[in-house]
Design a protein around this motif. Structure first.
Motif, PDB file in Angstrom:
ATOM      1  N   ASP A 160      16.584  89.575  56.875  1.00  0.00           N
ATOM      2  CA  ASP A 160      15.263  89.287  56.319  1.00  0.00           C
ATOM      3  C   ASP A 160      14.536  88.169  57.048  1.00  0.00           C
ATOM      4  OD1 ASP A 160      15.627  91.183  54.212  1.00  0.00           O
ATOM      5  OD2 ASP A 160      16.996  89.757  53.290  1.00  0.00           O
ATOM      6  N   SER A 167       7.753  90.887  47.016  1.00  0.00           N
ATOM      7  CA  SER A 167       8.514  91.923  46.318  1.00  0.00           C
ATOM      8  C   SER A 167       9.517  91.310  45.342  1.00  0.00           C
ATOM      9  CB  SER A 167       9.233  92.813  47.330  1.00  0.00           C
ATOM     10  OG  SER A 167       9.953  92.029  48.237  1.00  0.00           O
ATOM     11  N   GLU A 168       9.968  90.093  45.618  1.00  0.00           N
ATOM     12  CA  GLU A 168      10.939  89.452  44.718  1.00  0.00           C
ATOM     13  C   GLU A 168      10.280  89.020  43.416  1.00  0.00           C
ATOM     14  OE1 GLU A 168      14.212  88.550  44.931  1.00  0.00           O
ATOM     15  OE2 GLU A 168      14.609  89.524  46.849  1.00  0.00           O
ATOM     16  N   GLN A 190      10.246  84.488  52.380  1.00  0.00           N
ATOM     17  CA  GLN A 190       9.917  85.597  53.257  1.00  0.00           C
ATOM     18  C   GLN A 190       9.600  86.859  52.447  1.00  0.00           C
ATOM     19  OE1 GLN A 190      10.081  84.272  56.166  1.00  0.00           O
ATOM     20  NE2 GLN A 190       9.397  85.990  57.391  1.00  0.00           N
ATOM     21  N   LEU A 191      10.312  86.992  51.336  1.00  0.00           N
ATOM     22  CA  LEU A 191      10.231  88.245  50.565  1.00  0.00           C
ATOM     23  C   LEU A 191       9.533  88.065  49.234  1.00  0.00           C
ATOM     24  CD1 LEU A 191      13.954  89.397  50.973  1.00  0.00           C
ATOM     25  CD2 LEU A 191      12.031  90.084  52.391  1.00  0.00           C
TER      26      LEU A 191
END
Lengths: 306, 266
Positions: free
Chosen positions: A91, B37-38, B33-34
Motif C-alpha cells: 500500500d 476507503s478505510e 494512504q488508504l
C-alpha cells in the motif's frame, strides 16, 4: 582478516525433526559466503538463526562479536536482510517503503532520505520512486527489497535466494548490483540453489544437505575436488549400457555414474587423459567442463529431496 | 546448569520497547494512504444506526426515564462501533498483515522485536477505536444528544476499551488458522456484544441469567461508563467498570504477547 560470523555446532530442532544438525562455519568480513543446498536442506533455517528470528536449539552463534541469544536487537541493527518472499508494503510507494523501513532502525530522517536517493539511483529505480509496489515488475521488486536491506548501511547483507523466480535479464541485473556491493566491501551471506549464482558471486561456498555441511571451499576447489576437470555425458540405449560401463570401470582417474539413460564420466586426474580418445558408441556424446552443478548433484544425489 | 536456566528465562521474558511506536507509525502511514476507503464504514454505520434505530424505531419507543430513545442509544454507540473498529483492525487487519503480506516478517528483521510488533498492532487497533469514538462523539454532540461537559472525558477514557478490544481480538487472531476462521470470533463474540451489552435496551430488561452473562461482556462496562459521562451521572460503580476493563485489557495484552510469540517464533 576478521571473523564476522562464527557458528559452532549449531542445531535447530522442531519437535523430533532436526532441520540443522550441528553445523559450524566462519564468515570473514568482506567476503561473500554462500549456502548451497536443495530445498529443505536447512539453509533458510540457518539464516533465520543468524538473523535472530529463530532461537537456536543448541550451539554457539555470534554475529559481529555478539551472541544471538543475548543481543538480538544490536545484531539486527547491523544486518540487512533480503528475504526469500517479497514482503514489501503493497500500500506504500517505493520511497515510502524505504522510509518506513529506515524508521525501524531509528535512523535520522535526513540520513534516510539521503540513502534512499542513493539507493534508488544505484538500483535504477529513481524514476519509480513514487510508484506503487504492484506496478513494479518482479525484478524491480527484488531490487527494491535489496535496496531496503541496505537502508541501515549494514555490516552484513543476508540474502535468502535473492534471484529465485526472476527471468535471466532481471537476475543478471541483481547479480551485477550484488557484485558492486561486494566490491564496496559489504560482507554478504547468501543462500541459493542456483549453481551459477553461487559460482558467480560467492568467494566461499558450503554445501548443505540434510542439515549438515557436507563440503566447503571456493567454487573452483569444489569442482576440482568432487567433479574433476571434464565431464562426458553419454546418452545410451538400455541394451548398450553394460559394455560401456564395463570398459570405463577399468580406467584410472575416471569416475562413472549411471543415471537413467545417461552415463556420466567424470575425468578427475589431469595426467593427459583425453576423454575424446575413448571413441564411445552412444546416441549422443557431450563433452563439457565440470561445474558446480556436477558437484552438487554428486554430493546431494539426483533424487528429489522432498 | 544455572546459566542455561537463566538464558532460557531471558528468551521467555517479553521484550517490549518504544520501538512499538515505529510499528504504529507504519500502520498510520498506510492508513493515511488508504483513508478514503478505510473511513467509509466507520463514517456511515453510526449515522445509519442513529437514524434507523434512533429516529425510525425511536418514535415507537417510550422509556421509563422519559428520555428519548435516540438519546438513550447514543452513548452506547460510542462504545460498540469503536469496538468493531479495534476488533476488525486486530482481527482481519492483523491476520492479513501477518499471513498474507508477511509484514511482521519484514519488521522483525530489523531491531524491532516481535513483542514490539504485537504491541504496535494493539496500539494501532486502539487508535482506530479512538478515531471512531471521536467521530461519533462529534456526531451525537451536534445532534444535541449529550447533556454533560463530562462527555469530553470520553476521549481519554476510550483508550482503555480500545486497548481491551484490540488485545482480545489479537489474542484470537494469534490462534486463528485462516482468515475466514476469524468469522467465528465476530459471529460468536463481537456481534452478540453489539446487541446485548446494554446499548439498545437496559441490561436490566433481560432475564437474570442473561444479565449475568452481560456482566461478563467487556462492552457492557464501556457502555455504562460512557452513559454516565455523557449524562453527567457519574458514580463510584463506574470506577469498578473502569478497573474491570483495565484488568481484562492487561490480561489479554499478556495473552496476545505470549500466544502470538508462540505462533511466530519458531
Amino acid at each position: 582478516m576478521s571473523e564476522i560470523i562464527r557458528a559452532r555446532d549449531i542445531v535447530k530442532r522442531y519437535g523430533t525433526f532436526t532441520a540443522v544438525d550441528g553445523i559450524s562455519f566462519s564468515v570473514t568480513a568482506g567476503e561473500c559466503f554462500g549456502f548451497l543446498g536443495p530445498n529443505g536442506a536447512g539453509k533458510t533455517t540457518t539464516i533465520r538463526m543468524i538473523t535472530c528470528v529463530s532461537p537456536l536449539t543448541a550451539g554457539e552463534l555470534t554475529v559481529d562479536g555478539m551472541d544471538v541469544r543475548q543481543e538480538p536487537r544490536r545484531i539486527k541493527a547491523a544486518l540487512g536482510v533480503v528475504p526469500q518472499d517479497n514482503n514489501l508494503d503493497p500500500d506504500l510507494s517505493v520511497r515510502q517503503n524505504l522510509r518506513v523501513y529506515g524508521r525501524y532502525f531509528d535512523l535520522p530522517r535526513r540520513l534516510v532520505e539521503e540513502r534512499i536517493d542513493e539507493s534508488l539511483a544505484l538500483f535504477q529505480l529513481s524514476d519509480r520512486a513514487n510508484a506503487r509496489i504492484a506496478s513494479l515488475s518482479s525484478g524491480m521488486q527484488r531490487r527494491l527489497t535489496v535496496a531496503r536491506g541496505l537502508i541501515n548501511a549494514p555490516k552484513i547483507l543476508v540474502l535468502d535466494e535473492p534471484t529465485t523466480g526472476l527471468d535471466p535479464q532481471a537476475r543478471h541485473l541483481v547479480w551485477q548490483k550484488l557484485r558492486y556491493l561486494r566490491s564496496q566491501g559489504v560482507t554478504m551471506l547468501l543462500t541459493t540453489h542456483y549453481m551459477e549464482e553461487a559460482a558467480h558471486l560467492c568467494d566461499r561456498i558450503v554445501i548443505v544437505y540434510q542439515g549438515k555441511i557436507i563440503a566447503e571451499g571456493t567454487s573452483a576447489e569444489l569442482v576440482e575436488r568432487f567433479a574433476g576437470r571434464q565431464v562426458v555425458e553419454l546418452h545410451v540405449g538400455e541394451g548398450d549400457r553394460a559394455p560401456i560401463v564395463e570398459r570405463l570401470a577399468g580406467l584410472e582417474g575416471v569416475s562413472v555414474e549411471e543415471v537413467e539413460d545417461i552415463i556420466y564420466v567424470y575425468v578427475l586426474s589431469e595426467n593427459g587423459f583425453d576423454p575424446a580418445g575413448l571413441k564411445l558408441e552412444a546416441t549422443r556424446v557431450v563433452y563439457r567442463q565440470a561445474n558446480l552443478e556436477d558437484v552438487f548433484l554428486r554430493l546431494t544425489g539426483r533424487g528429489l529431496a522432498e | 546448569m544455572n546459566a542455561i536456566a537463566l538464558r532460557r528465562r531471558a528468551i521467555i521474558r517479553p521484550d517490549v520497547s518504544l520501538r512499538a511506536l515505529r510499528v504504529w507509525q507504519r500502520h498510520r502511514d498506510v492508513y493515511l494512504q488508504l483513508w478514503k476507503s478505510e473511513l467509509i464504514w466507520p463514517l456511515v454505520e453510526p449515522l445509519i444506526t442513529l437514524f434507523a434505530l434512533g429516529v425510525g424505531l425511536g418514535g415507537l419507543v417510550e422509556l421509563e426515564s422519559g428520555q428519548s430513545y435516540i438519546e438513550f442509544i447514543a452513548p452506547g454507540l460510542l462504545a460498540v462501533w469503536p469496538m468493531w473498529s479495534a476488533s476488525a483492525e486486530c482481527g482481519w487487519g492483523s491476520f492479513f498483515r501477518m499471513e498474507n503480506q508477511r509484514t511482521f516478517d519484514a519488521i522483525v528483521a530489523t531491531p524491532v522485536s516481535i513483542e514490539d510488533v504485537i504491541t504496535g498492532e494493539i496500539l494501532w487497533g486502539a487508535t482506530r477505536a479512538l478515531i471512531s469514538t471521536a467521530y461519533i462523539l462529534v456526531v451525537i454532540s451536534a445532534w444535541g444528544l449529550v447533556d454533560s461537559p463530562l462527555a469530553l472525558l470520553v476521549l481519554p477514557a476510550a483508550v482503555i476499551p480500545g486497548i481491551m478490544f484490540a488485545s482480545i481480538s489479537l489474542s484470537y487472531t494469534s490462534v486463528a488458522w485462516s482468515i475466514s476462521s476469524l468469522n467465528y470470533f465476530f459471529a460468536v463474540f463481537i456481534t452478540p456484544m453489539f446487541w446485548l451489552a446494554g446499548v439498545f435496551f437496559p441490561v436490566e430488561r433481560l432475564p437474570e441469567w442473561a444479565q449475568t452473562v452481560a456482566w461478563w461482556l467487556p462492552a457492557t462496562h464501556a457502555v455504562k461508563v460512557y452513559r454516565a459521562l455523557t449524562s453527567g451521572e457519574l458514580g463510584w460503580s463506574h470506577l469498578g467498570d473502569v478497573v474491570w476493563m483495565v484488568v481484562v485489557a492487561a490480561a489479554f495484552y499478556v495473552i496476545a504477547l505470549y500466544s502470538m510469540r508462540r505462533r511466530l517464533v519458531k
